[in-house]
Design a protein around this motif. Sequence first.
Motif, PDB file in Angstrom:
ATOM      1  N   LEU A 254      24.143  16.432 -56.820  1.00 45.54           N
ATOM      2  CA  LEU A 254      23.118  15.396 -56.910  1.00 45.54           C
ATOM      3  C   LEU A 254      23.400  14.252 -55.949  1.00 45.54           C
ATOM      4  N   ASP A 255      24.670  13.930 -55.752  1.00 45.25           N
ATOM      5  CA  ASP A 255      25.001  12.907 -54.764  1.00 45.25           C
ATOM      6  C   ASP A 255      24.662  13.384 -53.355  1.00 45.25           C
ATOM      7  N   SER A 256      24.876  14.675 -53.091  1.00 49.05           N
ATOM      8  CA  SER A 256      24.548  15.196 -51.760  1.00 49.05           C
ATOM      9  C   SER A 256      23.046  15.120 -51.507  1.00 49.05           C
ATOM     10  N   LEU A 257      22.258  15.334 -52.545  1.00 47.58           N
ATOM     11  CA  LEU A 257      20.806  15.233 -52.391  1.00 47.58           C
ATOM     12  C   LEU A 257      20.378  13.783 -52.213  1.00 47.58           C
ATOM     13  N   GLU A 258      21.050  12.880 -52.906  1.00 44.47           N
ATOM     14  CA  GLU A 258      20.738  11.464 -52.714  1.00 44.47           C
ATOM     15  C   GLU A 258      21.104  11.022 -51.304  1.00 44.47           C
ATOM     16  N   PHE A 259      22.200  11.540 -50.776  1.00 39.50           N
ATOM     17  CA  PHE A 259      22.564  11.211 -49.397  1.00 39.50           C
ATOM     18  C   PHE A 259      21.438  11.608 -48.444  1.00 39.50           C
ATOM     19  N   ALA A 260      20.855  12.779 -48.658  1.00 39.74           N
ATOM     20  CA  ALA A 260      19.799  13.255 -47.764  1.00 39.74           C
ATOM     21  C   ALA A 260      18.459  12.590 -48.043  1.00 39.74           C
ATOM     22  N   TYR A 308      20.530  24.344 -61.677  1.00 36.20           N
ATOM     23  CA  TYR A 308      19.066  24.439 -61.674  1.00 36.20           C
ATOM     24  C   TYR A 308      18.454  23.320 -62.515  1.00 36.20           C
ATOM     25  N   ASN A 309      18.951  23.147 -63.722  1.00 38.46           N
ATOM     26  CA  ASN A 309      18.376  22.141 -64.618  1.00 38.46           C
ATOM     27  C   ASN A 309      18.584  20.724 -64.087  1.00 38.46           C
ATOM     28  N   ALA A 310      19.767  20.469 -63.519  1.00 38.21           N
ATOM     29  CA  ALA A 310      20.043  19.133 -62.994  1.00 38.21           C
ATOM     30  C   ALA A 310      19.161  18.816 -61.788  1.00 38.21           C
ATOM     31  N   ILE A 311      19.041  19.772 -60.870  1.00 45.45           N
ATOM     32  CA  ILE A 311      18.240  19.545 -59.660  1.00 45.45           C
ATOM     33  C   ILE A 311      16.759  19.463 -60.003  1.00 45.45           C
ATOM     34  N   ARG A 312      16.291  20.366 -60.858  1.00 45.79           N
ATOM     35  CA  ARG A 312      14.877  20.358 -61.223  1.00 45.79           C
ATOM     36  C   ARG A 312      14.507  19.055 -61.928  1.00 45.79           C
ATOM     37  N   GLY A 313      15.426  18.536 -62.731  1.00 45.55           N
ATOM     38  CA  GLY A 313      15.149  17.289 -63.423  1.00 45.55           C
ATOM     39  C   GLY A 313      15.082  16.095 -62.490  1.00 45.55           C
ATOM     40  N   GLU A 329      14.715  44.692 -59.521  1.00 44.92           N
ATOM     41  CA  GLU A 329      14.398  44.387 -60.912  1.00 44.92           C
ATOM     42  C   GLU A 329      14.297  42.876 -61.071  1.00 44.92           C
ATOM     43  N   PRO A 330      13.524  42.399 -62.051  1.00 45.27           N
ATOM     44  CA  PRO A 330      13.291  40.958 -62.188  1.00 45.27           C
ATOM     45  C   PRO A 330      14.577  40.189 -62.491  1.00 45.27           C
ATOM     46  N   LEU A 331      14.629  38.939 -62.023  1.00 42.25           N
ATOM     47  CA  LEU A 331      15.748  38.068 -62.365  1.00 42.25           C
ATOM     48  C   LEU A 331      15.656  37.668 -63.834  1.00 42.25           C
ATOM     49  N   ASP A 332      16.799  37.375 -64.433  1.00 43.83           N
ATOM     50  CA  ASP A 332      16.798  36.928 -65.825  1.00 43.83           C
ATOM     51  C   ASP A 332      16.985  35.421 -65.927  1.00 43.83           C
ATOM     52  N   HIS A 333      16.729  34.708 -64.816  1.00 41.20           N
ATOM     53  CA  HIS A 333      16.836  33.255 -64.820  1.00 41.20           C
ATOM     54  C   HIS A 333      15.794  32.688 -63.855  1.00 41.20           C
ATOM     55  N   PRO A 334      15.419  31.425 -64.011  1.00 42.89           N
ATOM     56  CA  PRO A 334      14.383  30.845 -63.151  1.00 42.89           C
ATOM     57  C   PRO A 334      14.895  30.618 -61.729  1.00 42.89           C
ATOM     58  N   ALA A 335      14.018  30.805 -60.757  1.00 40.22           N
ATOM     59  CA  ALA A 335      14.344  30.556 -59.352  1.00 40.22           C
ATOM     60  C   ALA A 335      13.044  30.507 -58.572  1.00 40.22           C
ATOM     61  N   ASP A 336      13.060  29.789 -57.457  1.00 39.95           N
ATOM     62  CA  ASP A 336      11.906  29.769 -56.563  1.00 39.95           C
ATOM     63  C   ASP A 336      12.007  30.875 -55.522  1.00 39.95           C
ATOM     64  N   LEU A 337      13.234  31.144 -55.085  1.00 42.66           N
ATOM     65  CA  LEU A 337      13.502  32.240 -54.161  1.00 42.66           C
ATOM     66  C   LEU A 337      14.824  32.884 -54.558  1.00 42.66           C
TER      67      LEU A 337
END
Length: 573
Positions: A254-260, A308-313, A329-337
């Motif tokens: 999250l700090d790396s995303l804030e930096f950007a 995922y939950n931290a970034i999405r939030g 086969e389908p993923l068993d967790h949420p993802a965009d790609l």
Amino acid sequence: MGTKGAATLLAILCSLLLLSLSCGCLAPESEGDQTALLEVDTSWKAARKIPQTLFGLFFENCALGFEAGGPYTPSNIDPWSIIGDESSIYVKTERASCFSRNIVALRMEILCAKCPAGGVGIYNPGFWGMGHGFRKELIHMLVDLKPQFLRFPGGTFVEGILLRNAFRWRETIGPWEERPGHYGDVWNYWTDDGLGYYELLQLAEDLGAEPIWVFNAGISRNDQVDTTAIAPFVKASISLERSEWPLILYKDVLDSLEFARGSAKSTWGSVRAAMGHPERFPLKYVAVGNEDCDNTKPFYQGHYLKFYNAIRGAYPDIQIISNCDGSSEPLDHPADLYDFHIYNSANDLFLKKDTFSRTSRTGPKVFVSEYAVHVDGDTSKGSLQASLAEAAFLIGLEVNSDIVHMASYAPLFVNDNDRKWNPDAIVFNSWQQYGTPSYWMQTFFGESSGAVIHPVRLNSSYSGSLAASAITWQDNEDIFLRIKIVNFGPNAVNLTLSATGLEAGVNASRSAVTVLTSNDSLDENSFDDPLKVKPVKSGLPSAAEEMQAMLVPHSFTSFDLALDEYGELAADM
């Protein structure tokens, strides 16, 4: 047997010999007499828009410093080299730097009063770092590929063989002389981290490409953090010595995303602003780890959900990329790609061109972030044959771009003085560079991202050696129908092209054909012959809605048919 009988027998034998020779001469011609019909439906009803992000670049960090031996002295100064001998120059490393976080310095004493004509000193054989400037000629090669995204800084460089040697973004920002550097244990070199998180965000910006930040997910090649201890990776701001990282890790996504992305007044956005970039970087894609979703890394999915939950939030618009393969086969967790890597022999990769034709169209999109012809132990440095297989694979990605949204070749660069992997797209040393056939192959796809793709139908008994696609694209002056076709086989093909549904005429005077081929399918480029395998472009005076063309053996051909009525067609696109 009498003389007459012998003569008759001799005549029969001669006739059989002549017949045999005739058949032997005709056989190759018959085998090479291949034909194919390629039909393109150019009607707008059948067309589909290709994602704007389809083709881009994968950059694996390669910034080295003279601290190859680590923080201890005396040490090796590799990759730097000494010019001169012990009678003219004395070089050593010592812990005498004025920078506390980059303590190793190099001392150089000139011993010669009358030095050799070539001079004395040290030189760096083409590695980046220690000033993190990019060589213009190398960057121009990237610009020519027209990349839509830049994935960085790895790759396995992100992971490390051990977590203590993984990439840590905080250690790669700020003044370069204060960056401690670290040992890149996967590729066996000391990196000064002069080419860090900030510089790679800048590179994406300069290229006009979307940055894709691949961060360490608490997993290396050989060790991993339990999911119950992953919190410091996700959101805590903890400053620890590097030796403590395996226990409580310093990484903070999250700090790396804030930096950007943070404002210039935020904690980490202000650091970015102080470095000279008050504007936010448009970071919209992150990948959680690299090649971490397998049976040897049981904590990955638990880690992934925390990230995922931290970034999405915090950043709901960011697209999150999973390492788990969802192609079969389908993923068993949420993802965009989801991330998909493929390395095969040339023959196998060619056969994989339809890989995503059977993939479900629901769920996350596909990011083929690493593809190439590569076989362990193969010493090939990049052949025409490899590039043709890769071209066929990319044609398959174009055709399936309703589900495949991104793709990048790997690796991008290699320093010829320190090869760790073959082949690569661009080869360089301290003063030269060249593109392998795989580099030149990618130039054929520079206009594909954001273009319009049309259905094609290929009819030929030789179709097992062919791959084709068709797009409509536009530049500042013209609009083109581009038909690309790979001939992976050893025979020439008499091709009939038929484009139906065109709403404009073909302007032959502005049309062109470009061919990538060579005398031998195993031909490679080199510093001695850097353009041995390179595309050749020429006019196409025969351009028409229906036309004949010859595909030479082992070739990749692009027909660009310039279309009239530019304004109306451009409005439709």
